[in-house]
Scaffold this motif. Structure first.
Motif, PDB file in Angstrom:
ATOM      1  N   ASP A  16       0.834  -1.204   0.000  1.00 50.87           N
ATOM      2  CA  ASP A  16       0.000   0.000   0.000  1.00 50.87           C
ATOM      3  C   ASP A  16       0.872   1.258   0.000  1.00 50.87           C
ATOM      4  O   ASP A  16       2.043   1.227   0.371  1.00 50.87           O
ATOM      5  N   ALA A  17       0.297   2.373  -0.445  1.00 54.67           N
ATOM      6  CA  ALA A  17       1.040   3.609  -0.711  1.00 54.67           C
ATOM      7  C   ALA A  17       1.835   4.102   0.491  1.00 54.67           C
ATOM      8  O   ALA A  17       2.990   4.533   0.350  1.00 54.67           O
ATOM      9  N   GLU A  18       1.256   4.056   1.674  1.00 56.84           N
ATOM     10  CA  GLU A  18       1.939   4.573   2.859  1.00 56.84           C
ATOM     11  C   GLU A  18       3.183   3.748   3.191  1.00 56.84           C
ATOM     12  O   GLU A  18       4.255   4.296   3.436  1.00 56.84           O
ATOM     13  N   ARG A  19       3.041   2.442   3.176  1.00 56.11           N
ATOM     14  CA  ARG A  19       4.181   1.564   3.459  1.00 56.11           C
ATOM     15  C   ARG A  19       5.194   1.607   2.314  1.00 56.11           C
ATOM     16  O   ARG A  19       6.397   1.579   2.534  1.00 56.11           O
ATOM     17  N   ARG A  20       4.690   1.686   1.109  1.00 52.81           N
ATOM     18  CA  ARG A  20       5.577   1.741  -0.052  1.00 52.81           C
ATOM     19  C   ARG A  20       6.475   2.967   0.001  1.00 52.81           C
ATOM     20  O   ARG A  20       7.663   2.885  -0.309  1.00 52.81           O
ATOM     21  N   ALA A  21       5.940   4.109   0.399  1.00 49.59           N
ATOM     22  CA  ALA A  21       6.734   5.339   0.465  1.00 49.59           C
ATOM     23  C   ALA A  21       7.940   5.158   1.380  1.00 49.59           C
ATOM     24  O   ALA A  21       9.043   5.618   1.072  1.00 49.59           O
ATOM     25  N   GLU A  22       7.739   4.472   2.492  1.00 50.83           N
ATOM     26  CA  GLU A  22       8.849   4.251   3.426  1.00 50.83           C
ATOM     27  C   GLU A  22       9.890   3.310   2.822  1.00 50.83           C
ATOM     28  O   GLU A  22      11.090   3.525   2.952  1.00 50.83           O
ATOM     29  N   LEU A  23       9.451   2.276   2.127  1.00 49.61           N
ATOM     30  CA  LEU A  23      10.396   1.357   1.482  1.00 49.61           C
ATOM     31  C   LEU A  23      11.120   2.041   0.328  1.00 49.61           C
ATOM     32  O   LEU A  23      12.313   1.816   0.115  1.00 49.61           O
ATOM     33  N   GLU A  24      10.418   2.899  -0.401  1.00 46.72           N
ATOM     34  CA  GLU A  24      11.057   3.662  -1.483  1.00 46.72           C
ATOM     35  C   GLU A  24      12.112   4.606  -0.913  1.00 46.72           C
ATOM     36  O   GLU A  24      13.156   4.818  -1.522  1.00 46.72           O
ATOM     37  N   ARG A  25      11.837   5.182   0.257  1.00 50.14           N
ATOM     38  CA  ARG A  25      12.815   6.069   0.897  1.00 50.14           C
ATOM     39  C   ARG A  25      14.109   5.303   1.163  1.00 50.14           C
ATOM     40  O   ARG A  25      15.209   5.792   0.887  1.00 50.14           O
ATOM     41  N   ILE A  26      13.983   4.076   1.661  1.00 50.99           N
ATOM     42  CA  ILE A  26      15.158   3.241   1.914  1.00 50.99           C
ATOM     43  C   ILE A  26      15.870   2.926   0.605  1.00 50.99           C
ATOM     44  O   ILE A  26      17.088   3.063   0.495  1.00 50.99           O
ATOM     45  N   ARG A  27      15.106   2.535  -0.384  1.00 45.41           N
ATOM     46  CA  ARG A  27      15.665   2.176  -1.690  1.00 45.41           C
ATOM     47  C   ARG A  27      16.476   3.330  -2.267  1.00 45.41           C
ATOM     48  O   ARG A  27      17.616   3.153  -2.704  1.00 45.41           O
ATOM     49  N   VAL A  28      15.908   4.518  -2.261  1.00 42.87           N
ATOM     50  CA  VAL A  28      16.575   5.702  -2.824  1.00 42.87           C
ATOM     51  C   VAL A  28      17.829   6.041  -2.024  1.00 42.87           C
ATOM     52  O   VAL A  28      18.880   6.336  -2.593  1.00 42.87           O
ATOM     53  N   LEU A  29      17.717   5.990  -0.711  1.00 42.69           N
ATOM     54  CA  LEU A  29      18.862   6.318   0.135  1.00 42.69           C
ATOM     55  C   LEU A  29      20.020   5.354  -0.107  1.00 42.69           C
ATOM     56  O   LEU A  29      21.162   5.774  -0.264  1.00 42.69           O
ATOM     57  N   VAL A  30      19.724   4.070  -0.176  1.00 39.15           N
ATOM     58  CA  VAL A  30      20.775   3.080  -0.412  1.00 39.15           C
ATOM     59  C   VAL A  30      21.415   3.302  -1.778  1.00 39.15           C
ATOM     60  O   VAL A  30      22.639   3.293  -1.904  1.00 39.15           O
ATOM     61  N   LYS A  31      20.594   3.533  -2.793  1.00 38.16           N
ATOM     62  CA  LYS A  31      21.134   3.741  -4.146  1.00 38.16           C
ATOM     63  C   LYS A  31      21.969   5.025  -4.218  1.00 38.16           C
ATOM     64  O   LYS A  31      22.932   5.101  -4.978  1.00 38.16           O
ATOM     65  N   ARG A  32      21.615   6.020  -3.430  1.00 30.98           N
ATOM     66  CA  ARG A  32      22.404   7.257  -3.398  1.00 30.98           C
ATOM     67  C   ARG A  32      23.762   6.998  -2.745  1.00 30.98           C
ATOM     68  O   ARG A  32      24.788   7.479  -3.211  1.00 30.98           O
ATOM     69  N   LEU A  33      23.779   6.226  -1.675  1.00 31.31           N
ATOM     70  CA  LEU A  33      25.022   5.934  -0.964  1.00 31.31           C
ATOM     71  C   LEU A  33      25.907   4.938  -1.704  1.00 31.31           C
ATOM     72  O   LEU A  33      27.131   5.016  -1.633  1.00 31.31           O
ATOM     73  N   VAL A  34      25.271   3.977  -2.368  1.00 28.00           N
ATOM     74  CA  VAL A  34      26.004   2.925  -3.090  1.00 28.00           C
ATOM     75  C   VAL A  34      25.411   2.842  -4.499  1.00 28.00           C
ATOM     76  O   VAL A  34      24.589   1.979  -4.792  1.00 28.00           O
ATOM     77  N   PRO A  35      25.810   3.793  -5.379  1.00 28.89           N
ATOM     78  CA  PRO A  35      25.206   3.853  -6.718  1.00 28.89           C
ATOM     79  C   PRO A  35      25.345   2.560  -7.523  1.00 28.89           C
ATOM     80  O   PRO A  35      24.518   2.278  -8.386  1.00 28.89           O
ATOM     81  N   SER A  36      26.360   1.773  -7.209  1.00 28.52           N
ATOM     82  CA  SER A  36      26.560   0.523  -7.949  1.00 28.52           C
ATOM     83  C   SER A  36      25.705  -0.621  -7.409  1.00 28.52           C
ATOM     84  O   SER A  36      25.756  -1.739  -7.936  1.00 28.52           O
TER      85      SER A  36
END
Length: 120
Positions: A16-36
């Motif tokens: 659901d959208a609310e939970r997804r937003a939190e998981l997307e936040r993690i996903r984006v943060l990890v990809k920003r820190l470790v682009p590879s």
């Protein structure tokens, strides 16, 4: 989700959208820190890998979200995890009590540092 998702996007589409937003936040943060970081599914969970090894897993359930960083990260940063339920391999958090960005960043940085140092 009746069928096992094959990609991270498929998994997130079933959240659901609310939970997804939190998981997307993690996903984006990890990809920003470790682009590879490579996205994949492992053990039925969205997984980001670094150097062929799992960097973090993350999931959503009805009552909480879980982050599975390395156990090294949990041990090293345990003082910052007060207020969150932890196991040897997982941290549970809620929408009301999310993981702070700086703590999440520190968690993500531990694994590549330890892997690069030859720890297995």
């Amino acid at each position: 989700m009746s069928m096992q998702p094959k990609t991270v996007d498929e998994y997130l589409d079933g959240v659901d959208a609310e939970r997804r937003a939190e998981l997307e936040r993690i996903r984006v943060l990890v990809k920003r820190l470790v682009p590879s970081a490579e996205e994949t599914m492992s053990y039925g969970m969205p997984t980001l890998k670094h150097g062929g090894l799992a960097l973090v897993y993350f999931t959503a359930s009805k009552k909480h979200r879980s982050l599975f960083p390395s156990s090294w990260a949990i041990d090293e940063l345990r003082d910052g995890l007060e207020g969150h339920t932890t196991t040897q391999h997982a941290i549970q958090f809620t929408l009301e009590n999310p993981l702070a960005d700086d703590l999440l960043e520190d968690m993500v940085r531990v694994h590549p540092r330890e892997n690069d140092a030859g720890r297995e």
